[in-house]
Write a protein that holds these residues in place. Structure first.
Motif, PDB file in Angstrom:
ATOM      1  N   MET A   1      -0.029 -18.915  71.473  1.00 37.83           N
ATOM      2  CA  MET A   1       0.500 -19.879  72.634  1.00 37.83           C
ATOM      3  C   MET A   1      -0.151 -21.249  72.485  1.00 37.83           C
ATOM      4  SD  MET A   1       0.056 -19.103  76.939  1.00 37.83           S
ATOM      5  CE  MET A   1       0.998 -17.732  76.929  1.00 37.83           C
ATOM      6  N   GLU A   2       0.721 -22.135  72.463  1.00 38.46           N
ATOM      7  CA  GLU A   2       0.458 -23.458  72.241  1.00 38.46           C
ATOM      8  C   GLU A   2       1.108 -24.607  72.887  1.00 38.46           C
ATOM      9  OE1 GLU A   2      -0.298 -26.201  68.072  1.00 38.46           O
ATOM     10  OE2 GLU A   2       0.141 -24.222  67.959  1.00 38.46           O
ATOM     11  N   LEU A   3       0.484 -25.394  73.507  1.00 38.25           N
ATOM     12  CA  LEU A   3       1.109 -26.720  74.033  1.00 38.25           C
ATOM     13  C   LEU A   3       1.195 -27.696  73.050  1.00 38.25           C
ATOM     14  CD1 LEU A   3      -0.450 -27.102  77.601  1.00 38.25           C
ATOM     15  CD2 LEU A   3       1.663 -26.507  77.040  1.00 38.25           C
ATOM     16  N   LEU A   4       2.421 -28.366  73.177  1.00 34.96           N
ATOM     17  CA  LEU A   4       2.943 -29.514  72.308  1.00 34.96           C
ATOM     18  C   LEU A   4       3.095 -30.594  73.188  1.00 34.96           C
ATOM     19  CD1 LEU A   4       3.358 -31.236  69.730  1.00 34.96           C
ATOM     20  CD2 LEU A   4       5.338 -30.000  69.508  1.00 34.96           C
ATOM     21  N   PHE A   5       2.619 -31.705  73.374  1.00 36.09           N
ATOM     22  CA  PHE A   5       3.010 -32.880  74.121  1.00 36.09           C
ATOM     23  C   PHE A   5       4.053 -33.757  73.429  1.00 36.09           C
ATOM     24  CE2 PHE A   5      -0.926 -31.238  76.034  1.00 36.09           C
ATOM     25  CZ  PHE A   5      -0.534 -31.150  77.543  1.00 36.09           C
ATOM     26  N   LEU A   6       5.355 -33.812  73.767  1.00 31.26           N
ATOM     27  CA  LEU A   6       6.270 -34.545  73.162  1.00 31.26           C
ATOM     28  C   LEU A   6       6.559 -36.001  73.721  1.00 31.26           C
ATOM     29  CD1 LEU A   6       8.729 -31.593  72.582  1.00 31.26           C
ATOM     30  CD2 LEU A   6       7.584 -32.661  70.742  1.00 31.26           C
ATOM     31  N   GLY A   7       6.228 -36.015  74.968  1.00 26.59           N
ATOM     32  CA  GLY A   7       6.368 -37.218  75.864  1.00 26.59           C
ATOM     33  C   GLY A   7       5.163 -37.199  76.979  1.00 26.59           C
ATOM     34  N   THR A   8       4.711 -38.119  77.078  1.00 25.70           N
ATOM     35  CA  THR A   8       3.360 -38.359  78.174  1.00 25.70           C
ATOM     36  C   THR A   8       3.655 -39.431  79.062  1.00 25.70           C
ATOM     37  OG1 THR A   8       1.829 -39.296  76.568  1.00 25.70           O
ATOM     38  CG2 THR A   8       1.781 -36.743  76.964  1.00 25.70           C
ATOM     39  N   GLY A   9       4.610 -40.195  79.111  1.00 27.28           N
ATOM     40  CA  GLY A   9       4.557 -41.439  79.657  1.00 27.28           C
ATOM     41  C   GLY A   9       5.349 -41.315  81.120  1.00 27.28           C
ATOM     42  N   ALA A  10       5.322 -42.479  81.889  1.00 29.06           N
ATOM     43  CA  ALA A  10       5.907 -42.242  83.043  1.00 29.06           C
ATOM     44  C   ALA A  10       7.147 -43.427  83.295  1.00 29.06           C
ATOM     45  CB  ALA A  10       4.938 -42.732  84.282  1.00 29.06           C
ATOM     46  N   GLY A  11       8.375 -43.119  83.747  1.00 23.12           N
ATOM     47  CA  GLY A  11       9.301 -43.944  84.206  1.00 23.12           C
ATOM     48  C   GLY A  11      10.168 -44.288  82.993  1.00 23.12           C
ATOM     49  N   VAL A  12       9.749 -45.010  81.832  1.00 22.25           N
ATOM     50  CA  VAL A  12      10.499 -45.703  80.834  1.00 22.25           C
ATOM     51  C   VAL A  12       9.614 -45.437  79.578  1.00 22.25           C
ATOM     52  CG1 VAL A  12      11.641 -47.393  82.463  1.00 22.25           C
ATOM     53  CG2 VAL A  12       9.313 -47.962  81.275  1.00 22.25           C
ATOM     54  N   PRO A  13      10.292 -45.316  78.508  1.00 28.31           N
ATOM     55  CA  PRO A  13       9.733 -45.162  77.333  1.00 28.31           C
ATOM     56  C   PRO A  13       8.712 -46.403  76.914  1.00 28.31           C
ATOM     57  CG  PRO A  13      12.000 -44.599  76.874  1.00 28.31           C
ATOM     58  CD  PRO A  13      11.881 -45.214  78.175  1.00 28.31           C
ATOM     59  N   ALA A  14       7.759 -46.297  76.347  1.00 25.04           N
ATOM     60  CA  ALA A  14       6.631 -47.481  75.890  1.00 25.04           C
ATOM     61  C   ALA A  14       6.465 -46.997  74.326  1.00 25.04           C
ATOM     62  CB  ALA A  14       5.405 -47.012  76.690  1.00 25.04           C
TER      63      ALA A  14
ATOM     64  N   PHE B   1      -5.052 -31.125  81.780  1.00 25.02           N
ATOM     65  CA  PHE B   1      -4.466 -32.235  80.937  1.00 25.02           C
ATOM     66  C   PHE B   1      -3.733 -33.263  81.931  1.00 25.02           C
ATOM     67  CE2 PHE B   1      -4.700 -29.020  77.758  1.00 25.02           C
ATOM     68  CZ  PHE B   1      -5.274 -29.700  76.657  1.00 25.02           C
ATOM     69  N   LEU B   2      -4.090 -34.511  81.792  1.00 31.00           N
ATOM     70  CA  LEU B   2      -3.375 -35.678  82.516  1.00 31.00           C
ATOM     71  C   LEU B   2      -2.322 -36.065  81.883  1.00 31.00           C
ATOM     72  CD1 LEU B   2      -6.318 -37.669  83.402  1.00 31.00           C
ATOM     73  CD2 LEU B   2      -5.473 -35.902  84.906  1.00 31.00           C
ATOM     74  N   THR B   3      -1.150 -36.157  82.426  1.00 29.52           N
ATOM     75  CA  THR B   3       0.098 -36.744  81.673  1.00 29.52           C
ATOM     76  C   THR B   3       0.965 -37.611  82.645  1.00 29.52           C
ATOM     77  OG1 THR B   3       1.969 -36.141  80.293  1.00 29.52           O
ATOM     78  CG2 THR B   3       1.608 -34.753  82.299  1.00 29.52           C
ATOM     79  N   HIS B   4       2.083 -38.228  82.311  1.00 31.44           N
ATOM     80  CA  HIS B   4       3.037 -38.944  82.952  1.00 31.44           C
ATOM     81  C   HIS B   4       2.113 -40.374  83.275  1.00 31.44           C
ATOM     82  CE1 HIS B   4       5.925 -40.290  86.142  1.00 31.44           C
ATOM     83  NE2 HIS B   4       6.638 -39.466  85.384  1.00 31.44           N
ATOM     84  N   ILE B   5       1.795 -40.803  82.331  1.00 31.67           N
ATOM     85  CA  ILE B   5       0.747 -41.967  82.355  1.00 31.67           C
ATOM     86  C   ILE B   5       1.498 -43.187  82.504  1.00 31.67           C
ATOM     87  CG2 ILE B   5      -1.208 -43.171  81.703  1.00 31.67           C
ATOM     88  CD1 ILE B   5      -1.677 -40.398  82.352  1.00 31.67           C
ATOM     89  N   SER B   6       1.354 -44.138  83.533  1.00 33.83           N
ATOM     90  CA  SER B   6       2.301 -45.369  83.772  1.00 33.83           C
ATOM     91  C   SER B   6       1.966 -46.313  82.327  1.00 33.83           C
ATOM     92  CB  SER B   6       1.816 -46.014  84.924  1.00 33.83           C
ATOM     93  OG  SER B   6       2.485 -47.342  84.959  1.00 33.83           O
ATOM     94  N   SER B   7       2.833 -46.959  81.908  1.00 30.66           N
ATOM     95  CA  SER B   7       2.818 -48.014  80.917  1.00 30.66           C
ATOM     96  C   SER B   7       1.997 -49.280  81.395  1.00 30.66           C
ATOM     97  CB  SER B   7       4.066 -48.428  80.497  1.00 30.66           C
ATOM     98  OG  SER B   7       4.872 -49.045  81.324  1.00 30.66           O
ATOM     99  N   ARG B   8       1.623 -49.365  82.625  1.00 31.18           N
ATOM    100  CA  ARG B   8       0.830 -50.497  83.059  1.00 31.18           C
ATOM    101  C   ARG B   8      -0.734 -50.370  82.360  1.00 31.18           C
ATOM    102  NH1 ARG B   8       0.954 -50.560  89.039  1.00 31.18           N
ATOM    103  NH2 ARG B   8       2.855 -49.445  88.761  1.00 31.18           N
ATOM    104  N   TYR B   9      -1.013 -49.138  81.957  1.00 35.68           N
ATOM    105  CA  TYR B   9      -2.086 -49.193  81.551  1.00 35.68           C
ATOM    106  C   TYR B   9      -2.259 -48.940  79.963  1.00 35.68           C
ATOM    107  CZ  TYR B   9      -2.898 -47.394  86.322  1.00 35.68           C
ATOM    108  OH  TYR B   9      -3.001 -47.355  87.638  1.00 35.68           O
ATOM    109  N   ALA B  10      -2.845 -50.190  79.377  1.00 37.52           N
ATOM    110  CA  ALA B  10      -3.161 -50.139  78.090  1.00 37.52           C
ATOM    111  C   ALA B  10      -3.876 -48.904  77.359  1.00 37.52           C
ATOM    112  CB  ALA B  10      -3.301 -51.571  77.637  1.00 37.52           C
ATOM    113  N   LYS B  11      -3.789 -48.932  76.070  1.00 43.12           N
ATOM    114  CA  LYS B  11      -4.437 -47.867  75.215  1.00 43.12           C
ATOM    115  C   LYS B  11      -6.191 -47.963  75.661  1.00 43.12           C
ATOM    116  CE  LYS B  11      -5.095 -45.692  70.876  1.00 43.12           C
ATOM    117  NZ  LYS B  11      -4.652 -45.789  69.533  1.00 43.12           N
TER     118      LYS B  11
END
Length: 308
Positions: free
Chosen positions: A1-14, A266-276
């Protein structure tokens, strides 16, 4: 059993985070993959992984916002071209059936496999010998579900040494005994497999939430979960904005995990307003409440360990 995060952003692709999609790989357990949400370009994200679309057995949609469903029609169509022939089931809120049917009809997409679409409510939405999937309504701007995947307990390890001591030779009988059956030896002796099994192996629990404000359902779904995946669209200081837009902060995600007694967040759905450069700080905000917090990134994989 394994989780693979394919997309972790919010709203629009970044550039560094695509929109929401998470794969639960159950290759050892059932030779399949379950997908949770399917935002735009999910199939492009899959191309960068070893995941095979034909392995996708079920897709669970949390809600009908575009960043969670715009990749669905394309993936369903591509699965046909990539050799998918086995049945696929899509679960989601009311409206998901119409969305899929209209998308495929207008584009004249013909699937080469059986597709079943189930519009769900709260409660157990799937169960077989290995798993139960439960859904509960969350607090978002439109009907939204969180999902709790429960792996059923497995039989304990067959105590081979004890069987040999009792004169049971290795062979086909061991398979029946492993299944807890009673077998009869050539001399007429009956052996109850249940008496030669070690303690049962507890199943794992994975909770994947959709977009949500703080709510009791999120805590209930995450109760004692081995993994809780929770959105964290805003930082801890933007409580009012999070409430206004029906989302959660990093701190609120940590508090939910703490109340639920989850083992890892695990935190996900991170807004693109937050830079790396700020991702570490976001993670730290949740860790101050719940130390076992990890920021999810696109293509991150996590193997969920078997319980002992």
């Amino acid at each position: 059993m394994e989780l693979l995060f394919l997309g972790t952003g919010a709203g629009v692709p970044a550039k560094l985070r695509n929109v929401t999609s998470i794969a639960l790989k159950l290759l050892e357990e059932r030779g399949a993959v379950w997908l949770f949400d399917c935002g735009e370009a999910t199939q492009h994200q899959i191309l960068h992984t070893s995941l095979k679309p034909r392995r996708i057995e079920k897709i669970f949609i949390t809600h009908l916002h575009g960043d969670h469903i715009y990749g669905l029609p394309g993936l369903l169509g591509s699965r046909s071209f990539q050799g998918g022939e086995s049945e696929l089931t899509v679960y989601g809120p009311k409206g998901i059936k119409e969305y899929i049917e209209v998308s495929l009809s207008v584009s004249r997409t013909h699937l080469q496999y059986p597709l079943e679409v189930k519009e769900i409510g709260e409660g157990a939405i799937f169960e077989d010998d290995g798993f139960i999937v439960e859904a509960m309504a969350l607090d978002h701007a439109l009907p939204t579900f969180g999902y709790r995947v429960v792996e059923k307990d497995k039989p304990g390890v067959l105590q081979v040494d004890r069987l040999r001591e009792n004169g049971v030779p290795p062979g086909p009988l061991y398979k029946k005994l492993k299944a807890g059956e009673t077998v009869t030896l050539e001399d007429g002796m009956e052996i109850d497999g249940m008496e030669f099994l070690g303690p049962s192996i507890p199943g794992r629990v994975v909770t994947i939430l959709g977009d949500t404000r703080v709510c009791s359902a999120a805590v209930e779904l995450g109760k004692d979960a081995d993994v809780l995946v929770h959105e964290a669209t805003f930082n801890r200081d933007q409580v009012e904005m999070a409430r206004e837009y029906f989302h959660s902060t990093t701190k609120q995600a940590g508090e939910t995990a703490l109340q639920a007694g989850a083992k890892r967040l695990f935190l996900t759905h991170i807004s693109s307003r937050y830079a790396k450069e700020s991702w570490g700080e976001l993670e730290k905000e949740a860790r101050e409440v719940f130390p076992e917090t990890y920021m999810a990134n696109d293509f991150m994989e996590y193997i969920i360990p078997v319980k002992k």
